[in-house]
Design an enzyme around this catalytic site. Sequence first.
Site, mmCIF file in Angstrom:
data_model
loop_
_atom_site.group_PDB
_atom_site.id
_atom_site.type_symbol
_atom_site.label_atom_id
_atom_site.label_comp_id
_atom_site.label_asym_id
_atom_site.label_seq_id
_atom_site.Cartn_x
_atom_site.Cartn_y
_atom_site.Cartn_z
ATOM 1 N N GLU A 95 0.874 -1.112 -0.053
ATOM 2 C CA GLU A 95 0.215 0.040 -0.060
ATOM 3 C C GLU A 95 0.865 1.156 -0.076
ATOM 4 O O GLU A 95 0.474 2.276 -0.790
ATOM 5 C CB GLU A 95 -0.983 0.203 1.409
ATOM 6 C CG GLU A 95 -2.116 -1.125 1.035
ATOM 7 C CD GLU A 95 -2.902 -1.426 2.068
ATOM 8 O OE1 GLU A 95 -4.128 -1.489 1.966
ATOM 9 O OE2 GLU A 95 -2.386 -1.388 3.297
ATOM 10 N N GLU A 110 -3.396 -9.532 4.392
ATOM 11 C CA GLU A 110 -4.226 -9.122 5.704
ATOM 12 C C GLU A 110 -5.478 -10.179 5.725
ATOM 13 O O GLU A 110 -5.816 -10.553 7.048
ATOM 14 C CB GLU A 110 -5.089 -7.884 5.324
ATOM 15 C CG GLU A 110 -4.009 -6.598 5.656
ATOM 16 C CD GLU A 110 -3.123 -6.122 4.390
ATOM 17 O OE1 GLU A 110 -2.625 -5.081 4.258
ATOM 18 O OE2 GLU A 110 -3.282 -7.056 3.321
#
Length: 266
Positions: free
Chosen positions: A120, A140
Amino acid sequence: MTSDTPYAYETLNVRREGTVLVIGLNRPHKRNAFDATMLQELATAYGVLDTDDSLRAGVLYGEGKQFTSGLDLASVAPALQNGASLVPEGGINPWQVDGRRLSKPLVAAINGSCLTLGIELVLAADIAVAEESATFAQLEISRGIFPFGGATLRFPRAAGWGNAMRWMLTAEQFDAAEARRIGIVQEVVPDGTHVARAITLAQTIARQAPLGVQATLANARLAERESEAAAEGELVPTVLKLFASEDARIGLGAFLSRTTAEFVGR
């Protein structure tokens, strides 16, 4: 802090290369995982890049054998659950999902493994260079949470829906060649040359007219910001709910014990 004063941080190596600010994540003993201090210091460094008129571009890289393993969940989860701010006054959220965004270009240089929030960071940068042996994984969901640093917004835009879902929903690892193919990195270079190449690119940008560079960035982001605005407000509230779930507890336990999580869906 003047432009001639060394930048001193506990968890970062920060230096100038002319008009380029070079920022190194510096917790190699923890695989450059982000604890609360490093989150705050990186936000501060981004603020310096943005507000120092003598700086025209930035480079972000990882010290040691890898870019970053992502979030140090055991360290940061309590702060997130308590709603603590990890962006000091004057800083910029490094994932740029709230508050102001960098007005100057940032080039990311990736080596080793780039996990979760690391991807990210790359997606929030403007250009990314990876060494040939670099690997990536958006892990995640294997830990009972979801990507809350902007991947749900930017990964599909950069790579296309199917490519983004292929890697976000499986939590599988992919290599630098695949990252280049799907467009989340722009160049793949021989091992050990990624930082030098990123600095060269940043210096090339820094030689251009700074107002023109900043206007180009700002204008290119107009449509992007409009499409992201509604979704950004849901990222942190959603992840806080997931952090409180039984699956998140199971995922964190599996991560710490290096076992396979068996999720229960609650």
